[in-house]
Design a protein around this motif. Structure first.
Motif, PDB file in Angstrom:
ATOM      1  N   TYR A  51       5.381   5.110   1.264  1.00 31.40           N
ATOM      2  CA  TYR A  51       4.818   6.449   1.378  1.00 31.40           C
ATOM      3  C   TYR A  51       5.367   7.377   0.304  1.00 31.40           C
ATOM      4  O   TYR A  51       6.418   7.114  -0.307  1.00 31.40           O
ATOM      5  CB  TYR A  51       5.082   7.035   2.766  1.00 31.40           C
ATOM      6  CG  TYR A  51       6.528   7.390   3.068  1.00 31.40           C
ATOM      7  CD1 TYR A  51       6.975   8.703   2.972  1.00 31.40           C
ATOM      8  CD2 TYR A  51       7.443   6.417   3.476  1.00 31.40           C
ATOM      9  CE1 TYR A  51       8.296   9.039   3.265  1.00 31.40           C
ATOM     10  CE2 TYR A  51       8.756   6.740   3.766  1.00 31.40           C
ATOM     11  CZ  TYR A  51       9.183   8.052   3.659  1.00 31.40           C
ATOM     12  OH  TYR A  51      10.484   8.379   3.931  1.00 31.40           O
ATOM     13  N   ALA A  52       4.633   8.453   0.081  1.00 29.01           N
ATOM     14  CA  ALA A  52       5.047   9.536  -0.805  1.00 29.01           C
ATOM     15  C   ALA A  52       4.903  10.836  -0.031  1.00 29.01           C
ATOM     16  O   ALA A  52       4.038  10.957   0.841  1.00 29.01           O
ATOM     17  CB  ALA A  52       4.192   9.561  -2.066  1.00 29.01           C
ATOM     18  N   LEU A  53       5.733  11.813  -0.345  1.00 32.86           N
ATOM     19  CA  LEU A  53       5.703  13.102   0.336  1.00 32.86           C
ATOM     20  C   LEU A  53       5.368  14.204  -0.665  1.00 32.86           C
ATOM     21  O   LEU A  53       5.970  14.277  -1.742  1.00 32.86           O
ATOM     22  CB  LEU A  53       7.059  13.404   0.984  1.00 32.86           C
ATOM     23  CG  LEU A  53       7.493  12.479   2.120  1.00 32.86           C
ATOM     24  CD1 LEU A  53       8.901  12.838   2.590  1.00 32.86           C
ATOM     25  CD2 LEU A  53       6.513  12.564   3.288  1.00 32.86           C
ATOM     26  N   GLY A  54       4.387  15.037  -0.305  1.00 35.20           N
ATOM     27  CA  GLY A  54       4.022  16.126  -1.190  1.00 35.20           C
ATOM     28  C   GLY A  54       2.932  16.986  -0.593  1.00 35.20           C
ATOM     29  O   GLY A  54       2.361  16.662   0.454  1.00 35.20           O
ATOM     30  N   ILE A  62       0.850  -1.190   0.000  1.00 37.58           N
ATOM     31  CA  ILE A  62       0.000   0.000   0.000  1.00 37.58           C
ATOM     32  C   ILE A  62       0.885   1.239   0.000  1.00 37.58           C
ATOM     33  O   ILE A  62       1.781   1.366   0.830  1.00 37.58           O
ATOM     34  CB  ILE A  62      -0.919   0.020   1.238  1.00 37.58           C
ATOM     35  CG1 ILE A  62      -1.829  -1.216   1.261  1.00 37.58           C
ATOM     36  CG2 ILE A  62      -1.748   1.298   1.277  1.00 37.58           C
ATOM     37  CD1 ILE A  62      -2.642  -1.349   2.536  1.00 37.58           C
ATOM     38  N   VAL A  63       0.619   2.148  -0.936  1.00 38.97           N
ATOM     39  CA  VAL A  63       1.337   3.422  -1.003  1.00 38.97           C
ATOM     40  C   VAL A  63       0.474   4.499  -0.364  1.00 38.97           C
ATOM     41  O   VAL A  63      -0.679   4.698  -0.768  1.00 38.97           O
ATOM     42  CB  VAL A  63       1.671   3.798  -2.455  1.00 38.97           C
ATOM     43  CG1 VAL A  63       2.400   5.144  -2.498  1.00 38.97           C
ATOM     44  CG2 VAL A  63       2.527   2.710  -3.107  1.00 38.97           C
ATOM     45  N   ILE A  64       1.046   5.196   0.625  1.00 42.89           N
ATOM     46  CA  ILE A  64       0.317   6.204   1.392  1.00 42.89           C
ATOM     47  C   ILE A  64       0.877   7.584   1.057  1.00 42.89           C
ATOM     48  O   ILE A  64       1.980   7.929   1.475  1.00 42.89           O
ATOM     49  CB  ILE A  64       0.461   5.945   2.905  1.00 42.89           C
ATOM     50  CG1 ILE A  64       0.205   4.471   3.244  1.00 42.89           C
ATOM     51  CG2 ILE A  64      -0.465   6.854   3.707  1.00 42.89           C
ATOM     52  CD1 ILE A  64       0.696   4.057   4.613  1.00 42.89           C
ATOM     53  N   PRO A  65       0.143   8.398   0.299  1.00 43.92           N
ATOM     54  CA  PRO A  65       0.640   9.734  -0.043  1.00 43.92           C
ATOM     55  C   PRO A  65       0.321  10.763   1.028  1.00 43.92           C
ATOM     56  O   PRO A  65      -0.719  10.688   1.685  1.00 43.92           O
ATOM     57  CB  PRO A  65      -0.104  10.061  -1.346  1.00 43.92           C
ATOM     58  CG  PRO A  65      -1.370   9.284  -1.248  1.00 43.92           C
ATOM     59  CD  PRO A  65      -1.104   8.074  -0.396  1.00 43.92           C
ATOM     60  N   ALA A  66       1.230  11.713   1.196  1.00 49.02           N
ATOM     61  CA  ALA A  66       0.982  12.841   2.095  1.00 49.02           C
ATOM     62  C   ALA A  66       0.167  13.896   1.360  1.00 49.02           C
ATOM     63  O   ALA A  66       0.020  13.860   0.137  1.00 49.02           O
ATOM     64  CB  ALA A  66       2.311  13.427   2.573  1.00 49.02           C
ATOM     65  N   VAL A  67      -0.368  14.855   2.117  1.00 51.74           N
ATOM     66  CA  VAL A  67      -1.121  15.951   1.519  1.00 51.74           C
ATOM     67  C   VAL A  67      -0.602  17.325   1.941  1.00 51.74           C
ATOM     68  O   VAL A  67      -0.865  18.318   1.268  1.00 51.74           O
ATOM     69  CB  VAL A  67      -2.627  15.855   1.853  1.00 51.74           C
ATOM     70  CG1 VAL A  67      -3.224  14.595   1.247  1.00 51.74           C
ATOM     71  CG2 VAL A  67      -2.876  15.914   3.345  1.00 51.74           C
TER      72      VAL A  67
END
Length: 276
Positions: free
Chosen positions: A63-66, A38-43
């Protein structure tokens, strides 16, 4: 139902407050149904560390950061410096859980100004984050709601390694432009509605090699969720995949195998040791 295959949810806001009471059970249920990555993106900066920590709390968490376009009204330019610092730290420490910059992009679904979010400010944050993706050779997870052409405009100006056009709902021509730039298109719960004719046409016609699966949980609930509880979950991804298989007239196994390969192609930092 237990599925004999595994799948990757390429976009899931697992840190959302809707999961606060049963997050561990949600993760366990997802693994049980075969969704083991599961990829969890930031907001925004308030959840940079949250998604990072959460990704490390279970096998298969990434995770992703953005900074999301609908959060730029509460973001400052210095937040971009914090974002870059966290990216640099993750890469320097060889953190394998960071796989992309996201969720970034543009949202023109709402009026030009909503809660202090003018288009120019969205475009500034989007452009600057594309520059970060280019600088650190990371793919991007794109928010493209009613903004495909402008998102593409900046992608042509800032060359990035590719990524995913999340929850894609553009035209066939726009889809081709994204694919030409090395992007996959994300399909999820919206595709399960029989009335979603454009999305279902795209799901049928886009080459399978350019499709990835996602839930956007807890948002974009699939068609079978009715009543008061419409919280989406990564455990629903296999049923979403079944719908895609039905639309395309192929097997669920083929959909899972190819979309997993696609996710690893556009997000190479996903552990390649996992198999379908």
């Amino acid at each position: 139902m237990n599925y004999p295959i595994t799948m990757i949810d390429t976009h899931c806001h697992l840190d959302a407050p809707e999961f606060n009471l049963d997050r561990e059970q949600v993760i366990a249920k997802s693994v049980e149904t075969g969704v083991n990555e599961i990829v969890i993106p930031a907001v925004a900066k308030f959840n940079f560390q949250t998604v990072q920590r959460l990704a490390w709390q279970f096998d298969g968490g990434y995770y992703a950061l953005g900074i999301h376009p609908m959060y730029v009204h509460q973001s400052q330019e210095e937040d971009l410096s914090l974002l870059e610092a966290m990216i640099k730290q993750a890469l320097a420490s060889e953190d394998p859980r960071l796989v992309a910059i996201g969720e970034i992009g543009l949202d023109f679904f709402v009026p030009e100004i909503k809660e202090g979010v003018p288009r120019q400010r969205q475009e500034f944050f989007y452009r600057e984050q594309l520059k970060l993706a280019q600088r650190y050779d990371l793919p991007v997870l794109l928010h493209v709601r009613r903004s495909q052409d402008m998102v593409l405009k900046y992608l042509r100006q800032v060359n990035v390694v590719g990524g995913i056009a999340h929850a894609f709902n553009g035209s066939e021509q726009q889809a081709q432009y994204f694919m030409d730039l090395g992007f996959c298109l994300g399909f999820g719960g919206a595709m399960t509605f029989s009335r979603a004719l454009q999305i279902r046409r795209l799901a049928a016609q886009v080459p399978l090699q350019y499709i990835v699966l996602e839930t956007d949980a807890p948002d974009i609930p699939p068609a079978w969720l009715t009543g008061n509880d419409k919280r989406n979950s990564p455990s629903y991804l296999p049923r979403i995949a079944e719908e895609l298989a039905k639309i395309r007239g192929v097997s669920l196994e083929e959909v899972a195998q190819v979309t997993n390969q696609n996710a690893r192609r556009v997000m190479p930092r996903l552990l390649t040791s996992s198999s379908c």
